[in-house]
Design a protein around this motif. Structure first.
Motif, PDB file in Angstrom:
ATOM      1  N   UNK B 243       0.799  -1.154   0.033  1.00  0.00           N
ATOM      2  CA  UNK B 243      -0.012  -0.183   0.007  1.00  0.00           C
ATOM      3  C   UNK B 243       0.893   1.176  -0.240  1.00  0.00           C
ATOM      4  N   UNK B 244       0.723   2.256  -1.176  1.00  0.00           N
ATOM      5  CA  UNK B 244       1.626   3.318  -1.092  1.00  0.00           C
ATOM      6  C   UNK B 244       0.733   4.513  -0.859  1.00  0.00           C
ATOM      7  N   UNK B 245       1.130   5.299  -0.068  1.00  0.00           N
ATOM      8  CA  UNK B 245       0.589   6.715  -0.066  1.00  0.00           C
ATOM      9  C   UNK B 245       1.170   7.849  -0.686  1.00  0.00           C
ATOM     10  N   UNK B 246       0.398   8.638  -1.447  1.00  0.00           N
ATOM     11  CA  UNK B 246       0.933   9.800  -2.145  1.00  0.00           C
ATOM     12  C   UNK B 246       0.549  11.024  -1.760  1.00  0.00           C
ATOM     13  N   UNK B 247       1.275  12.190  -2.119  1.00  0.00           N
ATOM     14  CA  UNK B 247       0.768  13.604  -1.956  1.00  0.00           C
ATOM     15  C   UNK B 247      -0.410  14.106  -2.863  1.00  0.00           C
ATOM     16  N   UNK B 248      -0.246  13.363  -3.870  1.00  0.00           N
ATOM     17  CA  UNK B 248      -1.304  13.674  -5.056  1.00  0.00           C
ATOM     18  C   UNK B 248      -1.378  12.904  -5.920  1.00  0.00           C
ATOM     19  N   UNK B 249      -2.581  13.067  -6.701  1.00  0.00           N
ATOM     20  CA  UNK B 249      -2.835  12.388  -8.061  1.00  0.00           C
ATOM     21  C   UNK B 249      -1.504  11.906  -8.848  1.00  0.00           C
ATOM     22  N   UNK B 250      -1.148  13.057  -9.309  1.00  0.00           N
ATOM     23  CA  UNK B 250      -0.089  12.878 -10.195  1.00  0.00           C
ATOM     24  C   UNK B 250       1.202  12.258  -9.889  1.00  0.00           C
ATOM     25  N   UNK B 251       1.566  12.273  -8.387  1.00  0.00           N
ATOM     26  CA  UNK B 251       2.716  11.229  -8.243  1.00  0.00           C
ATOM     27  C   UNK B 251       2.184   9.940  -8.070  1.00  0.00           C
ATOM     28  N   UNK B 252       1.082   9.667  -7.618  1.00  0.00           N
ATOM     29  CA  UNK B 252       0.699   8.311  -7.661  1.00  0.00           C
ATOM     30  C   UNK B 252       0.610   7.542  -9.248  1.00  0.00           C
ATOM     31  N   UNK B 253       0.187   8.428 -10.047  1.00  0.00           N
ATOM     32  CA  UNK B 253      -0.076   8.028 -11.420  1.00  0.00           C
ATOM     33  C   UNK B 253       1.066   8.046 -12.304  1.00  0.00           C
ATOM     34  N   UNK B 254       1.992   8.897 -11.881  1.00  0.00           N
ATOM     35  CA  UNK B 254       3.477   9.109 -12.467  1.00  0.00           C
ATOM     36  C   UNK B 254       4.038   7.658 -12.005  1.00  0.00           C
ATOM     37  N   UNK B 255       3.803   7.246 -10.701  1.00  0.00           N
ATOM     38  CA  UNK B 255       4.615   5.843 -10.282  1.00  0.00           C
ATOM     39  C   UNK B 255       3.972   4.399 -10.831  1.00  0.00           C
ATOM     40  N   UNK B 256       2.419   4.753 -11.398  1.00  0.00           N
ATOM     41  CA  UNK B 256       2.048   3.657 -12.230  1.00  0.00           C
ATOM     42  C   UNK B 256       2.671   3.709 -13.562  1.00  0.00           C
ATOM     43  N   UNK B 257       2.658   4.838 -14.155  1.00  0.00           N
ATOM     44  CA  UNK B 257       3.606   4.855 -15.479  1.00  0.00           C
ATOM     45  C   UNK B 257       5.086   4.184 -15.273  1.00  0.00           C
ATOM     46  N   UNK B 258       5.896   4.513 -14.241  1.00  0.00           N
ATOM     47  CA  UNK B 258       7.133   3.840 -13.621  1.00  0.00           C
ATOM     48  C   UNK B 258       7.031   2.422 -13.701  1.00  0.00           C
TER      49      UNK B 258
END
Lengths: 483, 483
Positions: B243-258
């Protein structure tokens, strides 16, 4: 000029094409829409496009070389207006006559449509024209750490369009599936000249009927596929190969069953029977096999570099057992190439037994493999035919090669009887007529043994919707309605 | 009696069913072929079968409970003779109105067809009737060390027939694909009452047109699927969750891309936006999230026990980065369950925002996710609507939930405008209207924005071949021809 060769085992060598011969006016119409340099009707060119990998051949009336989707639309419209049958052709590497011209037809070759329209590694997809060579898709993918899993034996020259038409596969299908599993969407032109787009660009999508997978494996009978959006996967870090020698077929095929009952999925699980091993002996490719080897398995695993030894250990635990004479493993490319030498030299090597190879890529459930190979061996004995069996055992997909002399009428009669018996046994065991080659002209007489009349009627009805004049690959896939 | 509720966002609440109301003679005919106890026309039963997971409802004329393939054949023949429309129904867990009765129609429920006809672990297949519950297939498979990969959220009660009709999927699709990828063959009855068998029992097969995958995702508009032969895979030894917590949507979705740019394939890669997190706070399921968490990823990996830590290390390396506030990992079942609590409680929890949830399961390319979620957030702001986004980010498949008050006409107008804008943006980004829910009644007005006229015409032509009287699920999937 027609010159269709009867190989003897097919009762319908002249496909049921009702179409007219090509007139100068039609040729001129094709030239008008495609350009002079994209329409060839000379004898030399036509002769070049008369064949595929079967012995059958039939000289086309002309060969067209469209260079774009738009050009394909134009040529189909000319064909519709003049009721000219079209034979669609990739590299001509098919095994069932799919690319052999229907009598009176014009070949459409996709070899001038080899553009990569888009490569999007971040979304793991590539969009290519139909004429792009299979291995080229894989090569481009690997530059970005991805790969294209389908690996038909002909991948160095086969084209994506042909792979899609036949739903091509290869050894890696046991882990990765077939071409069907790597197509996200298609652009195509129907037999009416309508332009269609199917599927999507994402790995999920359920919007409307699944025409994408309807076109895949339809053998060019529904539409001319011009462009494909293909799914790519991350390339595995490392590959390991195993070569296993067994005392007999049953020991080897029992081992296949054990592999398929444990959790590690090999990425290839290939079988060769005794005759296949004999075939490669003259080339030296079998020189290092231990004495008494009468069956061989080639097994490959892929994954992370760290996890690979563990995977091969698990596979070996399943593969060893009664009748296993030797296990060799290879982790580097040179060693792997050496181990695969025997397997790769096979298709050519077996031609020493007889001039004509009839290669039936039947499938039976994995648990039925040993019994089926026994049956084929007994048949080879009673019918006095060399039959060589090898193939993708993890999928239950064997290549049963009947080696025959097409000019020997008596032998061809025994061949025909053998094919009948093989197909009946395959179906009785819960198998299917073709795993990756398709039906083409060569297996159409067997189709109604597997597919019941209402299901076949629906397939014909769908064909009628896509190609109402019956211009696309007449005489392929569907049984001859007059028989 | 008809009682179709207009939810306001669909211009065609009354499907285009041309069929007659049910007469006592027709009811008697159904009773004659199925038996008295398999035909219900009482108000209480009919009311029970008027709904699915959408707010739409429509009371059927009767409900039929066939108990075998043969019974389905018989009831379709009665329906054909009397031109009675049939609404096919699994568990009614669909999200697009697919199982809501067409006006004047009779519901065919498959809940009395729950037999497992064959389980063959050695050949990794199971043959089930259409009414078997999805989770039951998985449970049986696991007893033999196998598993059934598709895992729709409704798997504890959804039925295989419904899963097939809609090509259901779930979190595991990112690694394992969708229902389509696990169907080897089907037995079905067309709208003409013809019995068909499609596909085969083996993992490879290219014999005739691929009607199997044409039926999968066809939403019951072509045929009634009665039996399915499903492919199973070896169950992974072990599972780990992150489970990963992010400060905002973009950080989380950039991680999905990675994650999707590196080789380790997660078996789930789920995203929750800020509103989704807010939704689960009252239940306590978000109590242990670090302060400032505005987006969440749930990531799962599976494989061998020994290799799992290595896989999760690789995933964490891709997932951490700018905006990542916390990473938790779990390897045992209790810990995994705790981590998934937030995700699983979500679908119910968001109903606190408004009484009606309009759940659009759109798909965009993974690289477009962040931009698309930004767009949806801006739309929520300008249209003054709570919109909650979460879903299967590894496939680019988001559930965009518009939370609305159906009785508020002005809000419903803004809702309609928002849906329009969302669908247009999805398509402009190269996405697709539906990743796993399908079209049903709810998205049919958007279909022709994605599918061009000739392609849609072919879909209609195919429908016509399978169901010439238009009796199967009228008003579903295909756009209303009168609009």
């Amino acid at each position: 000029m027609l010159s269709c060769t009867r190989i003897g085992c097919c009762p319908s060598p002249l496909p049921d094409s009702p179409h007219i011969m090509l007139s100068p006016a039609v040729l001129a119409a094709f030239r008008q829409v495609l350009g002079e340099d994209r329409v060839f009707a000379d004898d030399a060119t036509c002769a070049l496009y008369a064949h595929d990998e079967t012995p059958r051949h039939c000289t086309p009336e002309a060969v067209l070389f469209p260079d774009s989707h738009a050009a394909v639309v134009e040529l189909v419209r000319v064909a519709c207006a003049h009721r000219v049958a079209l034979t669609l052709r990739g590299a001509g590497s098919g095994n069932v006559g799919g690319a052999v011209p229907s009598p009176g037809s014009v070949v459409v070759s996709f070899e001038c449509m080899q553009r990569v329209l888009e490569f999007d590694p971040d979304n793991r997809l590539i969009v290519v024209e139909a004429g792009v060579v299979t291995a080229e898709v894989d090569r481009i993918a690997r530059e970005a750490g991805l790969f294209y899993p389908p690996d038909p034996g002909s991948s160095l020259y086969s084209q994506i369009g042909g792979n899609l038409a036949m739903n091509a596969a290869g050894p890696r299908a046991v882990k990765y599936g077939t071409t069907r599993d790597y197509v996200l969407g298609l652009r195509a032109v129907t037999g009416s000249g309508d332009e269609i787009r199917t599927g999507c660009r994402t790995t999920k999508g359920v919007t409307g009927l699944d025409l994408t997978r309807l076109l895949v494996g339809s053998e060019g009978t529904l539409a001319l596929i011009t462009e494909a959006t293909l799914k790519l996967l991350p390339a595995p870090e490392a590959v390991a190969s195993l070569r296993l020698c067994y005392a007999d077929n049953r020991s080897a095929l029992d081992a296949v069953g054990r592999v398929m009952r444990q959790p590690v999925m090999p990425r290839a699980l290939e079988f060769m029977d005794q005759r296949a091993i004999e075939a490669i002996r003259p080339s030296g490719a079998a020189s290092d096999l231990p004495a008494g080897t009468r069956a061989l398995l080639m097994v490959e695993a892929d994954g992370t570099a760290d996890g690979l030894a563990q995977q091969t250990d698990a596979l070996i635990a399943a593969l060893e057992g009664a009748g296993c004479l030797e296990i060799r493993r290879a982790f580097d490319a040179a060693e792997i190439a050496r181990l695969w030498l025997a397997r790769k030299s096979l298709s050519h090597a077996i031609k020493q037994f007889a001039p004509l190879k009839i290669n039936e890529d039947v499938v039976v459930p994995v648990t039925q493999l040993a019994g089926f190979v026994d049956f084929v061996d007994a048949l080879a004995h009673t019918q006095r035919l060399p039959i060589v069996s090898f193939g993708h055992a993890g999928n239950g997909n064997l290549h049963v090669n009947l080696m025959v002399h097409p000019d020997d009428a008596e032998e061809m009669a025994r061949t025909r009887a053998s094919l009948d018996a093989i197909m009946d046994r395959v179906l009785a065991l819960g198998g299917t007529l073709s795993g990756e080659h398709g039906i083409g002209t060569e297996k159409r007489r067997f189709l109604d043994r597997e597919i019941d009349p209402p299901t076949l009627a629906l397939m014909r009805a769908i064909k009628q919707q896509f190609d109402p004049q019956g211009l696309l690959n007449p005489g392929k896939l569907f049984p001859d309605p007059t028989h």
